[in-house]
Scaffold this motif. Structure first.
Motif, PDB file in Angstrom:
ATOM      1  N   PRO A   1       0.826  -1.219   0.000  1.00 12.29           N
ATOM      2  CA  PRO A   1       0.000   0.000   0.000  1.00 12.29           C
ATOM      3  C   PRO A   1       0.852   1.258   0.000  1.00 12.29           C
ATOM      4  CG  PRO A   1      -0.834  -1.592   1.589  1.00 12.29           C
ATOM      5  CD  PRO A   1       0.493  -2.119   1.122  1.00 12.29           C
ATOM      6  N   LEU A   2       0.273   2.320  -0.509  1.00  8.43           N
ATOM      7  CA  LEU A   2       0.959   3.604  -0.555  1.00  8.43           C
ATOM      8  C   LEU A   2       1.340   4.099   0.827  1.00  8.43           C
ATOM      9  CD1 LEU A   2      -1.123   5.658  -3.158  1.00  8.43           C
ATOM     10  CD2 LEU A   2       1.321   5.182  -3.288  1.00  8.43           C
ATOM     11  N   GLY A   3       2.542   4.664   0.918  1.00 12.03           N
ATOM     12  CA  GLY A   3       2.935   5.344   2.136  1.00 12.03           C
ATOM     13  C   GLY A   3       2.308   6.729   2.176  1.00 12.03           C
ATOM     14  N   GLY A   4       2.372   7.372   3.307  1.00 12.81           N
ATOM     15  CA  GLY A   4       1.691   8.643   3.489  1.00 12.81           C
ATOM     16  C   GLY A   4       2.096   9.735   2.530  1.00 12.81           C
ATOM     17  N   SER A   5       3.374   9.757   2.124  1.00 11.57           N
ATOM     18  CA  SER A   5       3.853  10.831   1.258  1.00 11.57           C
ATOM     19  C   SER A   5       4.095  10.381  -0.180  1.00 11.57           C
ATOM     20  CB  SER A   5       5.162  11.404   1.822  1.00 11.57           C
ATOM     21  OG  SER A   5       6.162  10.390   1.894  1.00 11.57           O
ATOM     22  N   GLU A   6       3.732   9.153  -0.518  1.00 13.14           N
ATOM     23  CA  GLU A   6       3.946   8.644  -1.870  1.00 13.14           C
ATOM     24  C   GLU A   6       2.789   9.030  -2.783  1.00 13.14           C
ATOM     25  OE1 GLU A   6       6.405   4.593  -1.930  1.00 13.14           O
ATOM     26  OE2 GLU A   6       4.548   4.441  -0.788  1.00 13.14           O
ATOM     27  N   ALA A   7       3.121   9.414  -4.013  1.00 17.61           N
ATOM     28  CA  ALA A   7       2.085   9.785  -4.979  1.00 17.61           C
ATOM     29  C   ALA A   7       1.563   8.571  -5.735  1.00 17.61           C
ATOM     30  CB  ALA A   7       2.628  10.810  -5.963  1.00 17.61           C
ATOM     31  N   THR A   8       2.458   7.616  -6.075  1.00 18.41           N
ATOM     32  CA  THR A   8       2.062   6.416  -6.813  1.00 18.41           C
ATOM     33  C   THR A   8       2.850   5.210  -6.318  1.00 18.41           C
ATOM     34  OG1 THR A   8       3.720   6.762  -8.561  1.00 18.41           O
ATOM     35  CG2 THR A   8       1.531   7.733  -8.901  1.00 18.41           C
ATOM     36  N   ARG A   9       2.302   4.051  -6.542  1.00 21.62           N
ATOM     37  CA  ARG A   9       3.005   2.804  -6.254  1.00 21.62           C
ATOM     38  C   ARG A   9       2.449   1.717  -7.168  1.00 21.62           C
ATOM     39  NH1 ARG A   9       6.196   0.400  -2.512  1.00 21.62           N
ATOM     40  NH2 ARG A   9       6.209   2.168  -1.094  1.00 21.62           N
ATOM     41  N   LEU A  10       3.345   0.829  -7.598  1.00 21.49           N
ATOM     42  CA  LEU A  10       2.993  -0.242  -8.513  1.00 21.49           C
ATOM     43  C   LEU A  10       3.654  -1.529  -8.051  1.00 21.49           C
ATOM     44  CD1 LEU A  10       1.663  -0.945 -11.312  1.00 21.49           C
ATOM     45  CD2 LEU A  10       3.889  -0.449 -12.336  1.00 21.49           C
TER      46      LEU A  10
ATOM     47  N   ARG B   1       0.715 -17.519 -19.703  1.00 22.53           N
ATOM     48  CA  ARG B   1       0.928 -17.025 -18.353  1.00 22.53           C
ATOM     49  C   ARG B   1       0.053 -15.793 -18.094  1.00 22.53           C
ATOM     50  NH1 ARG B   1       7.599 -17.555 -18.051  1.00 22.53           N
ATOM     51  NH2 ARG B   1       7.615 -19.749 -17.397  1.00 22.53           N
ATOM     52  N   LEU B   2      -0.521 -15.765 -16.913  1.00 20.99           N
ATOM     53  CA  LEU B   2      -1.339 -14.629 -16.494  1.00 20.99           C
ATOM     54  C   LEU B   2      -0.705 -13.978 -15.272  1.00 20.99           C
ATOM     55  CD1 LEU B   2      -3.937 -12.894 -16.542  1.00 20.99           C
ATOM     56  CD2 LEU B   2      -5.004 -14.648 -15.091  1.00 20.99           C
ATOM     57  N   LEU B   3      -0.404 -12.680 -15.389  1.00 20.89           N
ATOM     58  CA  LEU B   3       0.133 -11.882 -14.298  1.00 20.89           C
ATOM     59  C   LEU B   3      -0.789 -10.691 -14.085  1.00 20.89           C
ATOM     60  CD1 LEU B   3       2.622 -13.162 -16.039  1.00 20.89           C
ATOM     61  CD2 LEU B   3       4.028 -11.568 -14.761  1.00 20.89           C
ATOM     62  N   SER B   4      -0.832 -10.197 -12.867  1.00 21.14           N
ATOM     63  CA  SER B   4      -1.657  -9.021 -12.570  1.00 21.14           C
ATOM     64  C   SER B   4      -0.864  -8.035 -11.735  1.00 21.14           C
ATOM     65  CB  SER B   4      -2.935  -9.416 -11.818  1.00 21.14           C
ATOM     66  OG  SER B   4      -3.789 -10.178 -12.640  1.00 21.14           O
ATOM     67  N   ALA B   5      -0.967  -6.786 -12.088  1.00 26.04           N
ATOM     68  CA  ALA B   5      -0.327  -5.714 -11.333  1.00 26.04           C
ATOM     69  C   ALA B   5      -1.405  -4.822 -10.728  1.00 26.04           C
ATOM     70  CB  ALA B   5       0.594  -4.899 -12.228  1.00 26.04           C
ATOM     71  N   LEU B   6      -1.059  -4.180  -9.633  1.00 18.10           N
ATOM     72  CA  LEU B   6      -1.958  -3.222  -9.010  1.00 18.10           C
ATOM     73  C   LEU B   6      -1.239  -1.884  -8.938  1.00 18.10           C
ATOM     74  CD1 LEU B   6      -4.725  -2.761  -7.687  1.00 18.10           C
ATOM     75  CD2 LEU B   6      -3.655  -3.261  -5.482  1.00 18.10           C
ATOM     76  N   ARG B   7      -1.907  -0.865  -9.407  1.00 17.86           N
ATOM     77  CA  ARG B   7      -1.348   0.487  -9.383  1.00 17.86           C
ATOM     78  C   ARG B   7      -2.229   1.377  -8.519  1.00 17.86           C
ATOM     79  NH1 ARG B   7      -1.464   5.563 -11.772  1.00 17.86           N
ATOM     80  NH2 ARG B   7       0.566   6.349 -12.460  1.00 17.86           N
ATOM     81  N   GLN B   8      -1.609   2.094  -7.601  1.00 21.41           N
ATOM     82  CA  GLN B   8      -2.332   3.050  -6.778  1.00 21.41           C
ATOM     83  C   GLN B   8      -1.715   4.432  -6.955  1.00 21.41           C
ATOM     84  OE1 GLN B   8      -2.567   1.913  -2.633  1.00 21.41           O
ATOM     85  NE2 GLN B   8      -4.398   0.689  -2.953  1.00 21.41           N
ATOM     86  N   GLU B   9      -2.570   5.427  -6.983  1.00 18.53           N
ATOM     87  CA  GLU B   9      -2.088   6.810  -7.043  1.00 18.53           C
ATOM     88  C   GLU B   9      -3.005   7.690  -6.216  1.00 18.53           C
ATOM     89  OE1 GLU B   9      -2.403   8.925 -10.718  1.00 18.53           O
ATOM     90  OE2 GLU B   9      -4.054   7.677 -11.427  1.00 18.53           O
ATOM     91  N   ARG B  10      -2.418   8.718  -5.653  1.00 18.19           N
ATOM     92  CA  ARG B  10      -3.196   9.699  -4.901  1.00 18.19           C
ATOM     93  C   ARG B  10      -3.688  10.774  -5.875  1.00 18.19           C
ATOM     94  NH1 ARG B  10      -2.772   8.853   0.509  1.00 18.19           N
ATOM     95  NH2 ARG B  10      -0.995   7.580   1.177  1.00 18.19           N
ATOM     96  N   VAL B  11      -4.974  11.006  -5.842  1.00 20.71           N
ATOM     97  CA  VAL B  11      -5.586  11.973  -6.745  1.00 20.71           C
ATOM     98  C   VAL B  11      -5.750  13.291  -6.010  1.00 20.71           C
ATOM     99  CG1 VAL B  11      -7.571  12.475  -8.197  1.00 20.71           C
ATOM    100  CG2 VAL B  11      -6.798  10.104  -7.914  1.00 20.71           C
ATOM    101  N   LEU B  12      -4.927  14.255  -6.384  1.00 18.28           N
ATOM    102  CA  LEU B  12      -4.954  15.577  -5.757  1.00 18.28           C
ATOM    103  C   LEU B  12      -5.255  16.598  -6.846  1.00 18.28           C
ATOM    104  CD1 LEU B  12      -4.543  17.196  -3.181  1.00 18.28           C
ATOM    105  CD2 LEU B  12      -2.095  17.282  -3.673  1.00 18.28           C
ATOM    106  N   PRO B  13      -6.495  17.077  -6.926  1.00 15.09           N
ATOM    107  CA  PRO B  13      -6.877  18.006  -8.002  1.00 15.09           C
ATOM    108  C   PRO B  13      -6.000  19.255  -8.018  1.00 15.09           C
ATOM    109  CG  PRO B  13      -8.819  17.209  -6.840  1.00 15.09           C
ATOM    110  CD  PRO B  13      -7.634  16.764  -6.044  1.00 15.09           C
ATOM    111  N   ALA B  14      -5.576  19.641  -9.210  1.00 13.03           N
ATOM    112  CA  ALA B  14      -4.722  20.821  -9.352  1.00 13.03           C
ATOM    113  C   ALA B  14      -5.430  22.074  -8.845  1.00 13.03           C
ATOM    114  CB  ALA B  14      -4.323  20.994 -10.818  1.00 13.03           C
ATOM    115  N   SER B  15      -6.763  22.119  -8.996  1.00 17.85           N
ATOM    116  CA  SER B  15      -7.506  23.297  -8.554  1.00 17.85           C
ATOM    117  C   SER B  15      -7.425  23.471  -7.042  1.00 17.85           C
ATOM    118  CB  SER B  15      -8.968  23.190  -8.985  1.00 17.85           C
ATOM    119  OG  SER B  15      -9.581  22.032  -8.437  1.00 17.85           O
ATOM    120  N   VAL B  16      -7.423  22.355  -6.292  1.00 17.30           N
ATOM    121  CA  VAL B  16      -7.332  22.424  -4.835  1.00 17.30           C
ATOM    122  C   VAL B  16      -5.971  22.984  -4.427  1.00 17.30           C
ATOM    123  CG1 VAL B  16      -7.301  21.056  -2.716  1.00 17.30           C
ATOM    124  CG2 VAL B  16      -8.971  20.544  -4.508  1.00 17.30           C
TER     125      VAL B  16
END
Length: 308
Positions: free
Chosen positions: A33-42, A63-78
């Motif tokens: 899982p993403l750490g507190g200050s990480e923007a993305t992790r794969l 062969r079947l492999l699966s990856a999981l990608r997580q990213e923090r969504v921080l709107p530029a407007s905010v």
């Protein structure tokens, strides 16, 4: 389990690695899982989900492999609103306009403070590795995402030599010819009902859906110099798809007969067995379709193997 999109790659000097060894290497690069200050992790995840401990499923050379990608969504407007407010407060307190460098520093501080509270978006991306044909395909909507998954596989294996699959005939030329000259359409290829046409100049892009591609209107556009960059086709009896100018296969829809065959598989209500049965049936079908498509496009173009 059924793929929606396909980005195809030719594997050069395929690594000779056993099922068990590859499974172990994938586990070493398992998703965290993403750490507190990480923007993305794969990282890799088990294709069977939480009910499985296996990071690799291999059936009949597929062969079947699966990856999981997580990213923090921080709107530029905010971020922008917070930066503007802080800059205004500083300027009022100090009685001077802030230089660009100080504004950039404030922006970086705001980003770091807000990032841990941002919404987390997760995306699962599957990869099919055909060991008999030295073919790798990624079920991703964009080429950039597919390349990201290949980079993860490269890190996992230590090296990976792949190039995008290429054909002797450019897809643009072939698709345009199929539209203009019905007699050139290969046996087993059926036109769908959507197309994207582009002009060589600055006349923009024309996208058409639910249309007769043999209509006079489409033919007039082609005679005016437009070329097909996307074309909906059906590979008779197997699946329908939208072929793109970079050889990406999008909007895959497998035939009802194939889905019915999958639904009749005897899996004993075991979710993992059902997934594997669906996967191997899908992979065999895709392998046949890719081979037919390469043939329709004049055969595969030779490509030099890249450095690891």
């Amino acid at each position: 389990m059924w793929f929606k999109h396909l980005h195809l790659y030719r594997l050069h000097d395929a690594p000779q690695i056993s099922h068990d060894d590859l499974d172990d290497q994938l586990a070493e690069q398992a998703f965290r899982p993403l750490g507190g200050s990480e923007a993305t992790r794969l990282g890799w995840r088990t294709p069977g989900g939480r009910g499985s401990e296996r990071h690799l499923h291999e059936i009949q050379g597929h062969r079947l492999l699966s990856a999981l990608r997580q990213e923090r969504v921080l709107p530029a407007s905010v971020v922008r609103e917070e930066v503007e407010e802080r800059c205004a407060d500083r300027e009022a307190a100090e009685g001077r306009p802030l230089p660009r460098k100080e504004k950039q520093t404030i922006k970086e501080q705001v980003y770091e403070e807000l990032l841990p509270r941002a919404f987390i978006k997760s995306q699962k991306v599957d990869l099919w590795w055909d060991t008999r044909r030295d073919l790798i395909a990624v079920n991703a909507s964009s080429r950039a995402r597919a390349e990201e998954i290949l980079d993860l596989l490269r890190q996992t294996l230590g090296s990976l030599k792949v190039t995008p699959l290429a054909t002797q005939a450019l897809p643009i030329r072939a698709m345009t010819t199929w539209l203009k000259e019905a007699e050139t359409r290969p046996t087993g290829l059926i036109l769908g009902d959507q197309v994207e046409l582009k002009a060589q100049g600055d006349d923009g892009v024309l996208r058409a859906r639910a249309v007769d591609l043999d209509s006079e209107e489409i033919q007039t556009l082609l005679e005016g110099g437009r070329q097909a960059h996307k074309l909906a086709i059906e590979v008779e009896g197997q699946l329908s798809l939208v072929l793109h100018d970079d050889l990406a296969l999008k909007s895959l829809r497998f035939s009802d007969a194939l889905l019915d065959e999958a639904s009749q598989a005897n899996d004993g209500d075991d979710a993992i067995l059902r997934m594997e049965a669906d996967f191997v049936l899908m992979a065999q079908t895709l392998a046949e379709v890719v081979e037919r498509l390469i043939g329709w496009l004049g055969g595969e173009a030779s490509a030099a193997a890249p450095s690891p």
